[in-house]
Design a protein around this motif. Structure first.
Motif, mmCIF file in Angstrom:
data_model
loop_
_atom_site.group_PDB
_atom_site.id
_atom_site.type_symbol
_atom_site.label_atom_id
_atom_site.label_comp_id
_atom_site.label_asym_id
_atom_site.label_seq_id
_atom_site.Cartn_x
_atom_site.Cartn_y
_atom_site.Cartn_z
ATOM 1 N N GLN A 1 40.221 7.590 -45.601
ATOM 2 C CA GLN A 1 39.540 8.557 -44.722
ATOM 3 C C GLN A 1 40.419 8.885 -43.349
ATOM 4 N N ASN A 2 40.936 7.764 -42.943
ATOM 5 C CA ASN A 2 41.607 7.964 -41.548
ATOM 6 C C ASN A 2 43.180 7.982 -41.688
ATOM 7 N N LEU B 1 44.851 5.879 -33.694
ATOM 8 C CA LEU B 1 43.486 6.030 -34.315
ATOM 9 C C LEU B 1 42.241 5.121 -33.488
ATOM 10 N N TRP C 1 38.002 3.400 -45.216
ATOM 11 C CA TRP C 1 38.827 3.740 -43.897
ATOM 12 C C TRP C 1 40.095 3.910 -44.013
#
Length: 349
Positions: free
Chosen positions: A240-241, A222, A237
């Motif tokens: 989403q990730n 990431l 975050w």
């Protein structure tokens, strides 16, 4: 002069409200001595846990109503705490509030729990909203705890907190650097709940799970991990990730994989910055499997303090930040948050 303050902290893992009553005295070299006098964690009821977890979904009117309601909730809990311990010397109450939104790049962060409501129920000076000023000054609004690491715990090479996210602070070239390393309990607790537990006690489920090397590689790749500090993370975050990478795997395997991931990122941070002696605090410190994994990947000395400091270091430091704010002294370090300058933050009522 000795100051007595109450610090309030509610973290992203929504496991309860930390209340810490402590004394502070500045010594001759500008450091502060401290004593935790009384402290406790008040677990949230199912109703309150639901309200706080779902707060990000509320419309503006509902969110404003919750901001007030939660402020009165905090005020009531502080009043009960003061009565329980018959506290008489209290110079101030410092409240972190509960984070709903954190988007520093868009110049806003929101911690609900109106300090004026706390003050209405407790006729004592209240300091709250510590993060917004820093964000308006171009900072991340986080992490704020490094000022306490600098003034209270400078004998360690670094201070690491294992909470919803792991964050670290340490001295580098005469400045205190601080940043979020990676998510920890914000992910682990979610998948422990899928197994019917509030959290994965001692990492027991992670211990019997299997590491998914493909997911592990994707997590370690990431972009956030290659960015230079200052940097900070929020639940947005993670959603989403991280969450998309974990779809379709068994909860115990996700726990094993994410524990491996967190241990790697934390140990790698120690290695890259040549850190030798690190103070560990926060709820994740009780996850013996995670600690084992970190120890296996580093030669650094890991210091696990007494339970009071593990559980209440953040609430303790927010109490100190309130004292510093009342004295018009710096309580936010620009080297940690990335703001334009050091400053004294917090609304006083």
């Amino acid at each position: 002069m000795i100051f007595h303050a109450i610090g309030l902290m509610s973290g992203t893992s929504v496991d309860g409200l930390d209340i810490c009553y402590a004394s502070f005295e500045k010594n001759s070299v500008g450091k502060w001595n401290h004593h935790i006098l009384h402290a406790e964690t008040l677990p949230y009821s199912d109703v309150w846990e639901g309200k706080l977890r779902n707060s990000i979904q509320l419309n503006p009117e509902e969110l404003l109503a919750l901001h007030s309601e939660y402020g009165f909730y905090l005020g009531e809990k502080v009043k009960d705490f003061i009565d329980k311990y018959s506290l008489e010397k209290i110079d101030l109450i410092a409240s972190h509030g509960h984070t709903v939104f954190h988007q520093p790049k868009r110049k806003f962060t929101l911690q609900i729990g109106d300090g004026r409501a706390i003050k209405i129920l407790n006729p004592i000076p209240v300091v709250y909203d510590f993060r917004s000023q820093d964000v308006l000054m171009g900072g991340n609004g986080a992490p704020l705890v490094p000022i306490g690491d600098e003034l209270l715990f400078s004998e360690y090479d670094a201070c690491l907190n294992l909470g919803g996210f792991s964050n670290i602070s340490f001295k580098k070239e005469h400045e205190r650097v601080a940043f979020d390393i990676c998510p920890v309990n914000s992910v682990l607790n979610k998948f422990a709940r899928e197994l019917g537990k509030n959290f994965d006690e001692n990492g027991a489920s992670a211990r019997i799970g299997k590491v998914n090397s493909e997911i592990l590689s994707a997590l370690n790749s990431l972009k956030f991990y290659a960015e230079n500090p200052p940097k900070s993370l929020g639940i947005e975050w993670v959603n989403q990730n991280v969450s998309p990478l974990l779809i379709g795997e068994k909860p115990e395997n996700i726990l094993a994989t994410f524990t491996e991931h967190a241990a790697f990122q934390i140990a790698e941070t120690f290695r890259q910055n040549q850190l030798k002696k690190i103070l560990f605090t926060g709820g994740g410190t009780y996850n013996s499997f995670l600690i084992e994994k970190i120890r296996s990947k580093t030669t650094a000395e890991i210091i696990v303090p007494d339970k009071n400091l593990i559980d209440y270091k953040e609430a303790l430091i927010f109490a100190l930040m309130g004292v510093l704010r009342m004295n018009h002294e710096t309580n936010v370090l620009s080297s940690a948050t990335g703001s334009s300058r050091d400053h004294s933050s917090g609304i006083v009522v």
